[in-house]
Design a protein around this motif. Structure first.
Motif, PDB file in Angstrom:
ATOM      1  N   ALA A   1       0.720  13.633 -14.017  1.00 20.99           N
ATOM      2  CA  ALA A   1       0.590  14.199 -12.561  1.00 20.99           C
ATOM      3  C   ALA A   1      -0.542  13.262 -11.592  1.00 20.99           C
ATOM      4  O   ALA A   1      -0.232  12.727 -10.447  1.00 20.99           O
ATOM      5  N   SER A   2      -1.749  13.023 -12.368  1.00 15.83           N
ATOM      6  CA  SER A   2      -2.745  12.177 -11.494  1.00 15.83           C
ATOM      7  C   SER A   2      -2.339  10.674 -11.186  1.00 15.83           C
ATOM      8  O   SER A   2      -2.423   9.958 -10.386  1.00 15.83           O
ATOM      9  N   PHE A   3      -1.754  10.224 -12.428  1.00 12.26           N
ATOM     10  CA  PHE A   3      -1.319   8.832 -12.311  1.00 12.26           C
ATOM     11  C   PHE A   3      -0.084   8.831 -11.048  1.00 12.26           C
ATOM     12  O   PHE A   3       0.008   7.729 -10.381  1.00 12.26           O
ATOM     13  N   GLN A   4       0.746   9.488 -11.064  1.00 16.28           N
ATOM     14  CA  GLN A   4       1.951   9.717 -10.235  1.00 16.28           C
ATOM     15  C   GLN A   4       1.176   9.768  -8.641  1.00 16.28           C
ATOM     16  O   GLN A   4       1.630   9.081  -7.674  1.00 16.28           O
TER      17      GLN A   4
ATOM     18  N   TYR B   1       1.366   2.906  -3.464  1.00 24.05           N
ATOM     19  CA  TYR B   1       2.436   2.082  -3.196  1.00 24.05           C
ATOM     20  C   TYR B   1       3.844   2.819  -2.332  1.00 24.05           C
ATOM     21  O   TYR B   1       4.638   1.896  -2.098  1.00 24.05           O
ATOM     22  N   GLY B   2       3.527   3.916  -2.050  1.00 29.61           N
ATOM     23  CA  GLY B   2       4.552   4.500  -1.092  1.00 29.61           C
ATOM     24  C   GLY B   2       6.042   4.503  -1.344  1.00 29.61           C
ATOM     25  O   GLY B   2       6.387   4.802  -2.786  1.00 29.61           O
TER      26      GLY B   2
ATOM     27  N   ILE C   1       7.163   0.954  -9.776  1.00 25.20           N
ATOM     28  CA  ILE C   1       6.102   1.031 -10.398  1.00 25.20           C
ATOM     29  C   ILE C   1       6.111   1.730 -11.537  1.00 25.20           C
ATOM     30  O   ILE C   1       5.875   1.717 -12.622  1.00 25.20           O
ATOM     31  N   PHE C   2       6.846   3.218 -11.548  1.00 26.66           N
ATOM     32  CA  PHE C   2       6.934   3.974 -12.383  1.00 26.66           C
ATOM     33  C   PHE C   2       8.042   3.514 -13.583  1.00 26.66           C
ATOM     34  O   PHE C   2       7.818   3.893 -14.673  1.00 26.66           O
ATOM     35  N   ARG C   3       8.920   2.735 -12.930  1.00 28.79           N
ATOM     36  CA  ARG C   3       9.836   2.430 -13.871  1.00 28.79           C
ATOM     37  C   ARG C   3       9.152   1.018 -15.006  1.00 28.79           C
ATOM     38  O   ARG C   3       9.181   1.016 -16.128  1.00 28.79           O
TER      39      ARG C   3
END
Length: 411
Positions: A215-218, A225-226, A232-234
């Motif tokens: 959660a904190s990373f997201q 990065y909006g 980025i998550f990929r």
């Protein structure tokens, strides 16, 4: 901002024993080395203002050309090298017209000017910042600013919230952005050995005081990065908290210094026609010696006095932290009494130093009894990087897709 050529980790004895004449360069830092001001720019003979620390380095290179033969050195075979801000400086000297011909090889460890966060500031912006800093001290003119005691300036520049002074796009020392110079192939066309460490910083650089969870990373990625967060998550996937800690660490390292170092190597390899040798230094430092129970490692390789009671538990470093490679590279492990060095550490140091000595002497790090290190831009073995650890090995470049995406974000 800080540092000194007299630090034991920069001692040149081990390199001298291998036939290298080593010169350590001191230059002005912070407010003294990089403050720009409109009145400084307008002074007779001035060509811009603000790059005094870099000009100090350039002056030292001219001194070497004029004097090094008296010390047994060869002015036609000068290599420049640096780490962190020193590595950024090497990239700057490679694009500075006034430094052309003063060196024939370059080494960069963890950093370059080729990213948004490291690129030089436009002269007008730097001048406004310098003038505002002077006015905050009651010095509305250059004369008044020069009348202030040096210690007062130093202390004021070190206060929380004070501006940070760095390289300036002054139209003289730096007439163009370094990225544009490298893209055009107008930089010093010299062999380059460049790399970074496997864990330059921790996840704290991205998450702050938040725990390393999915959660904190997201949240952090969405904030930074909006609409590009999905990519980025990929590229930095995290479906568990353990994966989130690693992903946050990886992204923090890339943002801090890995991307800019990669960009430097990649562009120079494409436009210079010269070999580029890339490394990842991956040997974690051993534990601190038992006597140093009240200190913790600092970002730039030093030690910080622990002021928290009880002392927080430190998890072992999973990789090589920022600046940790310096003692290995220069053969100075024994001068650092803080860490419980092992036989394997001295083995890594011996190999790393041998690679550097070969490169300094010939422009090629390869030599007898060393694992092969192919140039990253070699027509036959290109795209490889040397992982420097107990058993050095060349391997395909990891995470290029990440750097290409960050390259798009940084434009």
């Amino acid at each position: 901002m800080a540092g000194d050529g007299s630090e034991p980790r920069y001692d040149g004895e081990s390199m001298a024993r291998r036939g290298i004449v080593m010169v350590t360069v001191n230059y002005r830092l912070g407010v003294f080395g990089f403050l720009a001001h409109p009145e400084l720019t307008q002074e007779p003979g001035a060509q811009g203002s603000g790059n005094y620390g870099l000009l100090d380095q350039q002056a030292a290179l001219r001194w070497v050309q004029q004097n090094i033969a008296a010390f047994g050195g060869d002015p036609a075979r000068v290599t420049i090298g640096g780490e962190s801000a020193g590595s950024v400086s090497v990239s700057a000297q490679m694009v500075a017209p006034g430094s052309r011909g003063l060196f024939v090889r370059a080494i960069g460890e963890s950093g370059s000017m080729l990213s948004q966060g490291r690129s030089p500031e436009p002269q007008p912006d730097a001048e406004r910042k310098g003038a505002a800093f002077g006015s905050s001290l009651g010095a509305a003119s250059l004369t008044a600013l020069r009348a202030l005691p040096a210690l007062e300036l130093l202390q004021a520049a070190g206060q929380p919230g004070a501006p940070r002074f760095g390289p300036v796009l002054d139209g003289s020392f730096l007439p163009q952005s370094p990225a544009a110079v490298f893209a055009a192939g107008s930089q010093a066309r010299v062999p380059l050995l460049v790399g970074w460490n496997s864990q330059e910083v921790t996840y704290h650089s991205l998450l702050g005081t938040d725990p390393p969870t999915v959660a904190s990373f997201q949240r952090a990625v969405q904030r930074l990065y909006g609409p590009q967060a999905a990519e980025i998550f990929r590229l930095y996937p995290a479906t568990t908290d353990a994966e989130a800690e690693q992903a946050a660490t990886d992204l923090a390292c890339d943002r801090f210094t890995v991307y800019s170092t990669w960009k430097w190597a990649d562009l120079h390899g494409q436009t210079s026609s010269q070999p580029v040798y890339r490394y990842i230094f991956a040997r974690p430092r051993p534990a601190l010696v038992a006597e140093l129970s009240d200190v913790t490692p600092g970002l730039a390789g030093g030690l910080l006095k622990n002021t928290v009671a009880p002392k927080p538990a430190l998890s072992p470093a999973r990789g090589a932290v920022h600046a940790a490679e310096i003692e290995y590279a220069l053969g100075n492990l024994a001068t650092n009494k803080a860490f419980a060095w092992e036989k394997a550490d001295y083995q890594v140091s011996e190999q790393f130093q041998a690679y550097l000595v070969n490169f300094i002497k010939t422009g090629n790090p390869n030599g007898p009894r060393l694992p092969a290190w192919p140039a990253a831009n070699s027509p036959r073995q290109g795209g490889q990087v040397l992982r420097l650890d107990v058993r050095p090995r060349a391997e395909p470049e990891p995470h290029r897709e990440r750097y290409l995406f960050l390259d798009q974000v940084n434009r």
